[in-house]
Every structure is written in C-alpha cells, then in structure tokens.
Design an enzyme around this catalytic site. Structure first.
Site, PDB file in Angstrom:
ATOM      1  N   LYS A  91       0.855  -1.199   0.000  1.00 39.87           N
ATOM      2  CA  LYS A  91       0.000   0.000   0.000  1.00 39.87           C
ATOM      3  C   LYS A  91       0.887   1.244   0.000  1.00 39.87           C
ATOM      4  O   LYS A  91       1.837   1.342   0.777  1.00 39.87           O
ATOM      5  CB  LYS A  91      -0.889   0.008   1.251  1.00 39.87           C
ATOM      6  CG  LYS A  91      -1.914  -1.105   1.185  1.00 39.87           C
ATOM      7  CD  LYS A  91      -2.812  -1.159   2.374  1.00 39.87           C
ATOM      8  CE  LYS A  91      -3.855  -2.240   2.156  1.00 39.87           C
ATOM      9  NZ  LYS A  91      -3.297  -3.560   1.791  1.00 39.87           N
ATOM     10  N   ASP A 125      -1.476  -2.101  -4.179  1.00 40.47           N
ATOM     11  CA  ASP A 125      -2.873  -2.225  -3.735  1.00 40.47           C
ATOM     12  C   ASP A 125      -3.582  -0.884  -3.923  1.00 40.47           C
ATOM     13  O   ASP A 125      -2.935   0.172  -3.972  1.00 40.47           O
ATOM     14  CB  ASP A 125      -2.934  -2.576  -2.243  1.00 40.47           C
ATOM     15  CG  ASP A 125      -2.593  -4.044  -1.961  1.00 40.47           C
ATOM     16  OD1 ASP A 125      -2.505  -4.839  -2.910  1.00 40.47           O
ATOM     17  OD2 ASP A 125      -2.429  -4.374  -0.771  1.00 40.47           O
ATOM     18  N   MET A 126      -4.914  -0.925  -3.990  1.00 42.00           N
ATOM     19  CA  MET A 126      -5.658   0.330  -4.093  1.00 42.00           C
ATOM     20  C   MET A 126      -6.307   0.638  -2.749  1.00 42.00           C
ATOM     21  O   MET A 126      -6.947  -0.224  -2.161  1.00 42.00           O
ATOM     22  CB  MET A 126      -6.731   0.232  -5.182  1.00 42.00           C
ATOM     23  CG  MET A 126      -7.416   1.548  -5.460  1.00 42.00           C
ATOM     24  SD  MET A 126      -6.288   2.921  -5.909  1.00 42.00           S
ATOM     25  CE  MET A 126      -6.011   2.608  -7.658  1.00 42.00           C
ATOM     26  N   ARG A 175      -5.306  -6.064 -10.933  1.00 40.60           N
ATOM     27  CA  ARG A 175      -6.200  -6.851 -10.077  1.00 40.60           C
ATOM     28  C   ARG A 175      -7.543  -6.136 -10.014  1.00 40.60           C
ATOM     29  O   ARG A 175      -7.579  -4.917  -9.836  1.00 40.60           O
ATOM     30  CB  ARG A 175      -5.617  -6.948  -8.668  1.00 40.60           C
ATOM     31  CG  ARG A 175      -6.553  -7.649  -7.685  1.00 40.60           C
ATOM     32  CD  ARG A 175      -6.131  -7.436  -6.229  1.00 40.60           C
ATOM     33  NE  ARG A 175      -4.819  -7.950  -5.943  1.00 40.60           N
ATOM     34  CZ  ARG A 175      -4.027  -7.450  -4.980  1.00 40.60           C
ATOM     35  NH1 ARG A 175      -4.425  -6.426  -4.247  1.00 40.60           N
ATOM     36  NH2 ARG A 175      -2.841  -7.968  -4.773  1.00 40.60           N
ATOM     37  N   THR A 217     -11.566 -12.345  -5.866  1.00 41.03           N
ATOM     38  CA  THR A 217     -12.863 -12.423  -5.196  1.00 41.03           C
ATOM     39  C   THR A 217     -13.049 -13.802  -4.584  1.00 41.03           C
ATOM     40  O   THR A 217     -12.448 -14.774  -5.043  1.00 41.03           O
ATOM     41  CB  THR A 217     -14.016 -12.133  -6.178  1.00 41.03           C
ATOM     42  OG1 THR A 217     -15.257 -12.190  -5.474  1.00 41.03           O
ATOM     43  CG2 THR A 217     -14.050 -13.117  -7.335  1.00 41.03           C
ATOM     44  N   ARG A 281      -9.793  -1.954  10.043  1.00 38.65           N
ATOM     45  CA  ARG A 281     -10.589  -2.532   8.970  1.00 38.65           C
ATOM     46  C   ARG A 281     -12.007  -2.845   9.439  1.00 38.65           C
ATOM     47  O   ARG A 281     -12.969  -2.619   8.741  1.00 38.65           O
ATOM     48  CB  ARG A 281      -9.949  -3.840   8.494  1.00 38.65           C
ATOM     49  CG  ARG A 281      -8.857  -3.659   7.549  1.00 38.65           C
ATOM     50  CD  ARG A 281      -9.423  -3.226   6.194  1.00 38.65           C
ATOM     51  NE  ARG A 281      -8.374  -2.618   5.423  1.00 38.65           N
ATOM     52  CZ  ARG A 281      -8.006  -1.354   5.538  1.00 38.65           C
ATOM     53  NH1 ARG A 281      -8.638  -0.534   6.330  1.00 38.65           N
ATOM     54  NH2 ARG A 281      -7.022  -0.883   4.825  1.00 38.65           N
TER      55      ARG A 281
HETATM   56  P1  FAD Z   1     -18.106 -10.796  -0.996  1.00 43.50           P
HETATM   57  O1  FAD Z   1     -19.461 -10.975  -1.577  1.00 43.50           O
HETATM   58  O2  FAD Z   1     -17.881  -9.617  -0.092  1.00 43.50           O
HETATM   59  O3  FAD Z   1     -17.657 -12.091  -0.233  1.00 43.50           O
HETATM   60  C1  FAD Z   1     -17.967 -13.397  -0.714  1.00 43.50           C
HETATM   61  C2  FAD Z   1     -17.746 -14.363   0.450  1.00 43.50           C
HETATM   62  O4  FAD Z   1     -16.353 -14.445   0.746  1.00 43.50           O
HETATM   63  C3  FAD Z   1     -18.392 -13.886   1.776  1.00 43.50           C
HETATM   64  O5  FAD Z   1     -19.691 -14.354   1.908  1.00 43.50           O
HETATM   65  C4  FAD Z   1     -17.453 -14.470   2.814  1.00 43.50           C
HETATM   66  O6  FAD Z   1     -17.813 -15.792   3.065  1.00 43.50           O
HETATM   67  C5  FAD Z   1     -16.115 -14.492   2.138  1.00 43.50           C
HETATM   68  N1  FAD Z   1     -15.237 -13.343   2.497  1.00 43.50           N
HETATM   69  C6  FAD Z   1     -15.018 -12.260   1.747  1.00 43.50           C
HETATM   70  N2  FAD Z   1     -14.088 -11.434   2.320  1.00 43.50           N
HETATM   71  C7  FAD Z   1     -13.757 -12.012   3.489  1.00 43.50           C
HETATM   72  C8  FAD Z   1     -12.854 -11.666   4.549  1.00 43.50           C
HETATM   73  N3  FAD Z   1     -12.094 -10.556   4.550  1.00 43.50           N
HETATM   74  N4  FAD Z   1     -12.771 -12.513   5.584  1.00 43.50           N
HETATM   75  C9  FAD Z   1     -13.498 -13.627   5.608  1.00 43.50           C
HETATM   76  N5  FAD Z   1     -14.337 -14.016   4.642  1.00 43.50           N
HETATM   77  C10 FAD Z   1     -14.472 -13.237   3.595  1.00 43.50           C
HETATM   78  N6  FAD Z   1      -9.793  -4.266  -1.580  1.00 43.50           N
HETATM   79  C11 FAD Z   1      -9.343  -3.016  -1.855  1.00 43.50           C
HETATM   80  O7  FAD Z   1     -10.087  -2.031  -1.643  1.00 43.50           O
HETATM   81  N7  FAD Z   1      -8.076  -2.809  -2.332  1.00 43.50           N
HETATM   82  C12 FAD Z   1      -7.238  -3.836  -2.632  1.00 43.50           C
HETATM   83  O8  FAD Z   1      -6.126  -3.605  -3.097  1.00 43.50           O
HETATM   84  C13 FAD Z   1      -7.693  -5.167  -2.389  1.00 43.50           C
HETATM   85  N8  FAD Z   1      -6.924  -6.232  -2.662  1.00 43.50           N
HETATM   86  C14 FAD Z   1      -7.453  -7.490  -2.535  1.00 43.50           C
HETATM   87  C15 FAD Z   1      -6.678  -8.603  -2.918  1.00 43.50           C
HETATM   88  C16 FAD Z   1      -7.225  -9.870  -2.898  1.00 43.50           C
HETATM   89  C17 FAD Z   1      -6.411 -11.028  -3.351  1.00 43.50           C
HETATM   90  C18 FAD Z   1      -8.580 -10.056  -2.476  1.00 43.50           C
HETATM   91  C19 FAD Z   1      -9.220 -11.403  -2.529  1.00 43.50           C
HETATM   92  C20 FAD Z   1      -9.323  -8.987  -2.047  1.00 43.50           C
HETATM   93  C21 FAD Z   1      -8.769  -7.702  -2.058  1.00 43.50           C
HETATM   94  N9  FAD Z   1      -9.500  -6.607  -1.615  1.00 43.50           N
HETATM   95  C22 FAD Z   1      -9.014  -5.340  -1.845  1.00 43.50           C
HETATM   96  C23 FAD Z   1     -10.745  -6.802  -0.838  1.00 43.50           C
HETATM   97  C24 FAD Z   1     -11.950  -6.811  -1.763  1.00 43.50           C
HETATM   98  O9  FAD Z   1     -12.131  -5.516  -2.310  1.00 43.50           O
HETATM   99  C25 FAD Z   1     -13.230  -7.234  -1.030  1.00 43.50           C
HETATM  100  O10 FAD Z   1     -13.516  -6.348   0.026  1.00 43.50           O
HETATM  101  C26 FAD Z   1     -13.180  -8.649  -0.442  1.00 43.50           C
HETATM  102  O11 FAD Z   1     -12.508  -9.503  -1.303  1.00 43.50           O
HETATM  103  C27 FAD Z   1     -14.607  -9.185  -0.287  1.00 43.50           C
HETATM  104  O12 FAD Z   1     -15.282  -9.195  -1.530  1.00 43.50           O
HETATM  105  P2  FAD Z   1     -15.573 -10.544  -2.357  1.00 43.50           P
HETATM  106  O13 FAD Z   1     -15.365 -10.215  -3.804  1.00 43.50           O
HETATM  107  O14 FAD Z   1     -14.770 -11.640  -1.847  1.00 43.50           O
HETATM  108  O15 FAD Z   1     -17.124 -10.794  -2.234  1.00 43.50           O
END
Ligand code: FAD
Length: 322
Positions: A91, A125-126, A175, A217, A281
């Site tokens: 970050k 990262d964003m 990403r 995701t 967070r």
């Molecule tokens: P959702 O619908 O939110 O989640 C689907 C399911 O996944 C949920 O029902 C739950 O079971 C599970 N889940 C999701 N997140 C979590 C968690 N943290 N802990 C436990 N279970 C969880 N966001 C940014 O703003 N900037 C970034 O640079 C960034 N980098 C990322 C890099 C990676 C590899 C990943 C996977 C996520 C990143 N994120 C980042 C976070 C992202 O934006 C989402 O907030 C997060 O991934 C949850 O969204 P989802 O697409 O998984 O779907």
C-alpha cells in the site's frame, strides 16, 4: 446485522490483544517474514502462487516509510533466496503517500528496481478514493520504467471502467476487486448486484483490451460466471489469474481452478501491525466481522478433517486484510 457487527467491532476494540487474536488468526500469517515465508512455501507445495503484504498503512514520518521500504527490499531478497513463487503487494500510504513531501514515489521506484533485479513483480494495492488519482499516477510512472508492475481497481467505484479504458493495453496488469472501503454514493455503486456486475464488466474490459486480469474475489457465483465467459471466449490461462485472501474458506473451488490449469494466487498478509490494522478494517467495514464469525463456525462444521486449508498450512492461524 450491521448494528450487531458494529457492536461486536466496538467490543473487540476493548479486548486485550490475546483475546482478539482468534478473530485475527485465520487471515494473518504470523508477525514475522519467516512465519509468512513458511506459509508461502506450504502454499507453493500445494500448487498455489502467493503475494506477500506487510500489514500497515498511513505511516507517520518519512523515516517510517523508509523502514517499511527496507523491510520489503529484504522480503524480495528472501523470496528469491528461497526460490518461492511469490510476489509482493503493498500500500502506498505504507511507503509514505499522504505525508507532506511524500517519499512514496521514490520508495516505490527502489522497490520496483529490486523486483526487476530478481525477476519478480510488484503490485500496488488500491486504498480509499482519496488516493486513487495519486496511486494511478505513481503506478504509471513506475510502469514506464519497470515492466513488472501492476495495480488494482475497485468494482465499487463508478470510475473504474473509464479508468480501465484509459490504462488498458498489452502491458496492463490489473487486479480487480470489489473494494473494501466504504465510499460516498456519488462516486460509488451501492448494491451488491451492481458491484458484482461492474466487477464482471471490468474483468472483461481488461481481457478484451489485451491486458492481464487478476480476478480477486471469494464470490463463487462471480468466479463461476467469469470462468464460463473465459472458456466461451477462449481466453488463454496466461492472460489471467484468480486471487483470494489467505484463510478464507473456498470449499474446494480453488483446487478445481488449479486442476483446470488456472493460476491461483493467495494474498498472504503478515506483520506486527495485525491488531491495529484489523481493528481499523473492522471499524471501516464491520461486515467483515460477520464473515469472520461465520467462517470460524463454517470451518469447524464443514471441513473438520481436511488435511490443509485451501489457503495454506496454518488453518487456525490467520485478520481481515486489504
Ligand atoms: P463478498 O461478496 O464480499 O464475499 C464473498 C464471500 O467471501 C463472503 O460471503 C465471505 O464468506 C467471504 N469473504 C469475503 N471477504 C472475506 C474476509 N475478509 N474474511 C473472511 N471471509 C471473507 N480491496 C481493496 O479495496 N483494495 C485492494 O487492493 C484489495 N486487494 C485485494 C486482494 C485480494 C487477493 C482479495 C481477494 C481482495 C482484495 N480486496 C481489496 C478486498 C476486496 O475488495 C473485497 O472487500 C473482499 O474480497 C470481499 O469481496 P468478495 O469479492 O470476496 O465478495
């Protein structure tokens, strides 16, 4: 549920560190580089690629940003020394973005040079939308000099598709994630369906536009529909990868992706800052706590006898990252 999550996040804030640790454990690979590298080695042995993130953001002085840069430089050396399939995600506020006379750009270039020396890769990262423009500008500056640099765009933001149109090309490695930071309604989409739809459009725009997409995701429906589109469009596996956070249970879906020959990369955060970081967070997005609690129980109920979690060798040792 949102009120319940907020109350829980507030209670968590009052707990001593030892009592909060179980909530953090599933998502953080310990506090030291060596504990994180062990997790990466284990992931690699299961066929997963990894990306390491030292937890933290918003340093308070240029010196602190310099120390973070040094830790990342050392991490690149350690990854190379152990021949791991692992790059780095960081970050920019952790390198000093946001400080007066921000040293973030200089630190970033030094890190990208080290990544290049080792034939490795650096992903920026964003963070929240206050930093989107500066992050994109620093990415573009870095990318002009160091090819192996990538960035992140958030499906939650209305500007994401126009940003992709501006940035995309054969060397654009991006990403796509939903975006973890709550944003003002004027600039962001608000419903889960709109965000999911924009996520799909973003990934497709990158792939149609000759870029490389890292599909980050845990949303199985989204993974399924994008996978179907990728197969239909005959997009070769070298053009994309799937990414997940360490410790989020995926019910065998990741192994299926590997079996199909797709690259799956696990985001592995670690560091001393795990407690403050996760509390921040949770305050920003208390919904995460709901995931954590559900996942703690889900893990025990559904996969009691798994030999390993899909995301690494320390099933009970992982704080919501990103
Ligand atoms: P959702 O619908 O939110 O989640 C689907 C399911 O996944 C949920 O029902 C739950 O079971 C599970 N889940 C999701 N997140 C979590 C968690 N943290 N802990 C436990 N279970 C969880 N966001 C940014 O703003 N900037 C970034 O640079 C960034 N980098 C990322 C890099 C990676 C590899 C990943 C996977 C996520 C990143 N994120 C980042 C976070 C992202 O934006 C989402 O907030 C997060 O991934 C949850 O969204 P989802 O697409 O998984 O779907």
């Amino acid at each position: 549920m949102p009120v319940f999550n907020s109350v829980l996040a507030w209670i968590l804030n009052l707990l001593p560190k030892w009592a909060a640790r179980p909530f953090a454990r599933p998502y953080v690979a310990g506090t030291t580089a060596s504990s994180a590298l062990k997790v990466v080695a284990e992931l690699n042995s299961q066929g997963f690629s990894a990306t390491l993130d030292i937890l933290g953001e918003h340093v308070e002085s240029p010196e602190e940003g310099g120390r973070v840069k040094d830790a990342y430089l050392q991490l690149y050396d350690l990854i190379a020394g152990q021949d791991l399939d692992c790059n780095i995600s960081l970050k920019l506020t952790h390198l000093g973005l946001g400080l007066p006379d921000s040293p973030a750009g200089e630190n970033l270039l030094e890190l990208a040079a080290r990544a290049q020396e080792h034939g490795n890769f650096l992903r920026i990262d964003m963070e929240n939308s206050d930093y989107t423009d500066e992050t994109i500008a620093l990415y573009e500056e870095c990318r002009r000099r160091y090819e192996e640099t990538g960035m992140v765009l958030q499906a939650r933001l209305k500007r994401t598709i126009p940003d992709i149109k501006k940035l995309c090309g054969p060397d654009f490695n991006c990403r796509v994630c939903k975006g973890i930071y709550p944003e003002n309604e004027e600039i962001s989409l608000t419903t889960a369906a709109e965000i999911r739809d924009n996520f799909s459009r973003a990934v497709k725009a990158i792939l149609i536009g000759d870029g490389y997409a890292a599909i980050a995701t845990h949303d199985i429906k989204l993974i399924d529909s994008l996978q179907a589109w990728i197969i239909d469009q005959e997009i070769p596996p070298r053009r994309f990868e799937f990414q997940v956070l360490h410790g989020v249970p995926m019910g065998g879906r990741l192994e299926e992706l590997l079996e199909r020959g797709y690259k799956v990369r696990v985001y592995v955060p670690f560091g001393e800052d795990w407690f403050d970081y996760s509390i921040r967070r949770l305050r920003e997005n208390p919904r995460i706590l709901g995931y954590v609690i559900r996942n703690l129980f889900r893990r025990r109920k559904r996969v009691p006898s798994r030999k390993k979690t899909p995301a690494g060798g320390r099933p009970e040792d992982t704080v919501p990252a990103c």
